[in-house]
Design an enzyme around this catalytic site. Structure first.
Site, PDB file in Angstrom:
ATOM      1  N   HIS A 126      67.767  74.012  25.754  1.00  0.00           N
ATOM      2  CA  HIS A 126      68.448  74.421  24.526  1.00  0.00           C
ATOM      3  C   HIS A 126      69.584  75.406  24.751  1.00  0.00           C
ATOM      4  O   HIS A 126      70.316  75.737  23.818  1.00  0.00           O
ATOM      5  CB  HIS A 126      67.443  75.005  23.525  1.00  0.00           C
ATOM      6  CG  HIS A 126      67.728  74.622  22.109  1.00  0.00           C
ATOM      7  ND1 HIS A 126      68.990  74.263  21.662  1.00  0.00           N
ATOM      8  CD2 HIS A 126      66.913  74.559  21.024  1.00  0.00           C
ATOM      9  CE1 HIS A 126      68.939  73.980  20.382  1.00  0.00           C
ATOM     10  NE2 HIS A 126      67.705  74.153  19.956  1.00  0.00           N
TER      11      HIS A 126
ATOM     12  N   ASP B 112      72.253  70.852  22.265  1.00  0.00           N
ATOM     13  CA  ASP B 112      71.753  71.082  20.914  1.00  0.00           C
ATOM     14  C   ASP B 112      71.038  69.839  20.409  1.00  0.00           C
ATOM     15  O   ASP B 112      71.138  68.754  20.980  1.00  0.00           O
ATOM     16  CB  ASP B 112      72.869  71.505  19.970  1.00  0.00           C
ATOM     17  CG  ASP B 112      73.982  70.474  19.929  1.00  0.00           C
ATOM     18  OD1 ASP B 112      75.145  70.885  19.821  1.00  0.00           O
ATOM     19  OD2 ASP B 112      73.693  69.257  20.009  1.00  0.00           O
TER      20      ASP B 112
END
Lengths: 476, 373
Positions: free
Chosen positions: A446, A450
């Site tokens: 992350h 995304d």
């Protein structure tokens, strides 16, 4: 003096052991009379020199090759003590006594001499060296010949309690097959043997039984929750669990896993899952399988999954990247080296197919075959195991639907494929049809990826697989 | 619990096998000849273990006949790295087994016969057994020049070894087994029994190499079947029994309860490699990288098949020292095994800077390290 006191006590019953209690200071700590008696016996046990007996063929010396015990270990009669070698013959020397090893007379690779002491054993004086410990009927044997390995009878390992049970039932230990460690004969083995002989129905053994719950009408005294409840049987025995914890160092493959997973922990994972309708792909593979077979290659679903992933990575190259240690730079890798997690006997390994972006589905299948056969033979090289940029794990071959895979550094994404199930689904006309459904679970880093990117990549991958013809448009 | 049991089943092999002889327990020499239907070296070695552990040999002796598909069999206290070319074995999928008897390393294939003579400890007598074999061979072909040496080898024409011997003695029973070269692949034999590993120092029992020859080469009519039959015939004569060979299936748990566990144990890494006596390696090799040649020196101590001490001497700064010490640390405690080393090396690479140059050098070093195993 100590031994003498013990001997005199042995012929007198417990009443007199009180006198032992009074005179023997060390015994005052213990309250149990019987324990007292034995403790004092052990502390001044008789040390017996166990000599190396005749090997045969006129051999006088042997080389000690392996010790099975060390000083301080306790041994039972018939336990293996060491392995010696003489002129192409390997001999297992077993103990004549129950007791504690006090001294090893030789180191490894030293020459040991027949007739000379091999080990010193401290035996329990209370038990003595009585030949009646041997349960097996012995043909007339000259008792002067107490050479230590010439015990008539058979190589049977059993505790004194088991031997007594066998003796009481006129069973030759040699006739019973031992199921314990080192073929040791356990109480269960004797009972099983008896059952076979007499057809008797014996109470269930304590090992691994599914004990049905009691009907509610039964009243029971407050019993511990699960294991103690059982249907009343004619002979009840306490359940004895003799397992022991075992501690081993972490080495080899496990060490590798520890390192990898500890590094993976630093990556903030997010997950994204979906289901894929593989009905068309299943059909396509059925058609192509024989063609691949003719060319000598086994075609599974993986080559399609891998190629579709590579096509997806062309559109979303960030998933084929690597983030450096300081999180300052992202490197977009040119090659799609797609790793395939493999489960081997030793553990998890992840070889990768190099440059999938320039390989055809057939070439990928061929390469997978090569990696799989090397993997199962334990012969994968460093080149096959390093340089991966993206990984797919086909856990579905074992089972499962959705999972939460762990990213393998220095990669930034991983996909885990569940099993293919036949499930009912609605088609465009609103009719129910049989669909071949597989679940995929993605995990991504992350820090640089995304949710939207992951979702779009997954959708693209999914569309290629649900409609394999569309792959043709984008194949390079 | 005291139950009177009047049945006295004796664990005599003939009873278990339910061979035609089974019904009655003979009080005279009830010796037995059995032959394995399997060619799997581990299964056959397990049968030896099983008989050694479970059969009462007081009133009978047993002769066990067996053959294996290609395998190298090392003695109980030997070092496989010292004895054979493990790389070649892996390449050719030739099995490696460690037997429980002593002695040296042999190569088995279907052109080699194995004979095991089971007796009590008291009746253990290798010379007699080998003389029986020689007698059988001479009965078959009187002109054959075969004799037993005092090293318990059988030589053909006073020159070529056709049989090697080993033995295992337990508390009450013993067995003596030997090979007999009938029509084995001599080319494979000599190539697999040559160790390429340098710098090994060990107290493991070394093998004594010998020139070998197949009986088939001496007389093409001597096939394995003919030889097995002749030996069985001679054994039957000497033990006053019928020339009847009972076939035995080493996978049958009902006949040989517990045999599959024995077979599994013989295949474990801990047995085959882990039982190697402690040894050390001190060697150096050259690595060619781009335009330079590098000298690498490696020292390792291996105990129970695992690396206890490891030292790698590389030219300075050729690889990051931190990474090298990580490698050495990881290797300690790991199996002395190419697969494990490769996996460890590949894993370590995951957690260091992603640099192609570094990767290439690392892989080169690791490939060379693996060559030592």
């Amino acid at each position: 003096v100590c031994i003498h006191r013990v001997r005199s006590c042995s012929s007198i019953r417990f009443i007199k052991s009180k006198y032992v209690c009074v005179f023997d200071k060390s015994a005052l700590k213990f309250s149990h009379q019987q324990r007292l008696f034995r403790t004092s016996a052990v502390s001044c046990g008789q040390i017996v020199q166990f000599k190396l007996s005749d090997i045969g063929e006129g051999i006088t010396e042997v080389t000690v090759k392996e010790w099975y015990i060390k000083e301080g270990d306790s041994v039972s009669q018939f336990d293996s003590i060491c392995e010696v070698q003489s002129d192409k013959a390997s001999v297992t020397i077993t103990s004549r006594y129950d007791g504690i090893i006090r001294k090893l007379h030789y180191n490894l690779d030293e020459i040991a001499y027949v007739g000379k002491p091999l080990v010193d054993i401290e035996i329990d004086a209370s038990k003595g060296v009585a030949p009646e410990e041997d349960v097996v009927e012995t043909p007339p044997m000259s008792h002067e010949e107490h050479t230590h390995q010439e015990i008539k009878g058979h190589k049977t390992l059993a505790t004194p309690a088991v031997r007594r049970l066998a003796m009481e039932n006129n069973i030759k230990l040699s006739e019973v097959v031992g199921t314990g460690k080192d073929n040791r004969i356990l109480k269960e083995d004797i009972l099983n043997y008896l059952a076979k002989q007499t057809g008797a129905i014996l109470p269930p053994s304590p090992k691994a039984e599914i004990i049905p719950p009691l009907p509610k009408s039964e009243t029971l005294p407050a019993a511990p929750k699960d294991k103690a409840r059982k249907i009343p049987v004619p002979v009840s025995r306490p359940i004895v669990f003799s397992g022991k914890d075992k501690t081993e160092p972490v080495t080899g493959f496990q060490k590798a896993m520890v390192k990898t997973m500890s590094a993976a922990l630093k990556i903030p994972h997010f997950g994204y899952c979906d289901e894929i309708d593989l009905t068309q792909l299943v059909q396509l593979r059925e058609e192509l399988k024989p063609l691949a077979q003719i060319r000598g290659v086994k075609l599974s679903f993986m080559p399609f999954f891998i190629k579709a992933a590579s096509l997806g990575l062309l559109q979303y190259p960030i998933l084929n990247a690597s983030l450096d240690e300081s999180c300052q730079n992202v490197t977009y890798k040119a090659s799609h080296n797609i790793g395939v997690a493999m489960d081997t006997e030793q553990g998890l390994i992840v070889p990768n197919v190099k440059n999938v972006q320039v390989l055809s589905v057939f070439e990928i299948a061929s390469e997978l075959n090569r990696l799989q056969s090397l993997g199962s033979a334990g012969q994968l090289g460093t080149n096959d195991l390093t340089g991966g940029t993206f990984t797919l794990s086909n856990i579905g071959t074992i089972g499962g639907t959705y999972t939460k895979p762990v990213i393998l550094p220095p990669e930034v994404a991983i996909g885990a494929l569940g099993k293919i199930q036949v499930l009912p689904r609605f088609n465009g006309k609103g009719e129910v049809f049989k669909a071949q459904i597989m679940n995929v679970s993605w995990s991504a880093d992350h820090r640089i990826i995304d949710g939207a990117t992951m979702a779009r990549f997954s959708n693209l991958w999914k569309s290629y697989l649900e409609n394999p013809a569309s792959m043709l448009l984008d194949l390079k | 619990m005291v139950l009177q049991s009047s049945l006295k089943n004796c664990l005599q092999l003939c009873c278990i096998l339910r061979s035609p002889k089974a019904g009655f327990r003979s009080t005279t020499s009830g010796s037995l000849i059995i032959q394995s239907i399997s060619n799997d070296v581990y299964q056959n070695l397990a049968v030896e273990d099983w008989i050694h552990d479970h059969v009462n040999l007081e009133n009978q002796q047993v002769l066990f006949l067996w053959r294996n598909s290609p395998a190298v069999v090392i003695g109980r206290h030997q070092n496989p790295w010292q004895e054979c070319n493990l790389r070649l074995l892996r390449q050719k999928s030739i099995k490696l087994a460690r037997r429980r008897s002593g002695g040296g390393t042999v190569y088995h294939d279907l052109g080699n016969i194995n004979l095991t003579f089971f007796t009590t400890r008291k009746k253990y007598e290798r010379m007699e057994n080998l003389k029986l074999v020689v007698k059988a061979l001479k009965a078959l072909r009187p002109q054959l020049d075969v004799h037993v040496t005092d090293r318990y080898d059988i030589l053909l024409n006073r020159q070529y070894k056709i049989s090697g011997t080993a033995a295992k003695l337990g508390r009450t029973t013993a067995y003596h087994h030997c090979t007999l070269l009938c029509n084995a692949d001599k080319f494979v034999l000599s190539s697999v029994l040559k160790s390429p590993y340098k710098g090994l120092k060990s107290n493991a029992t070394p093998s004594v190499p010998a020139s070998v020859k197949n009986l088939f080469e001496e007389d093409p009519s001597l096939t394995c079947e003919v030889l097995l039959d002749a030996i069985a015939e001679e054994y039957a004569t000497q033990h006053h029994i019928d020339h009847h060979i009972t076939l035995i299936n080493p996978a049958d748990e009902t006949v040989l309860p517990g045999i599959n566990n024995k077979t599994k144990e013989l295949q474990t890494w801990e047995w085959v490699y882990g039982k190697t006596p402690k040894f050390s390696i001190s060697t150096c090799f050259n690595m060619v990288y781009k335009d330079s040649v590098l000298d690498v020196k490696v020292d390792m101590d291996v105990k129970h098949g695992r690396i206890e001490v490891c030292n790698i001497d590389l030219p300075e700064q050729w690889l990051p020292p931190a990474l090298c010490s990580e490698l050495v640390k990881s290797l300690v405690g790991s199996k002395f095994c190419p697969n494990e080393t490769t996996t460890l090396a590949a894993t370590l690479l995951r957690v260091c800077p992603q640099d192609d140059e570094l990767h290439n050098r690392w892989n080169l070093l690791c490939e060379n390290m693996v060559m030592l195993m």
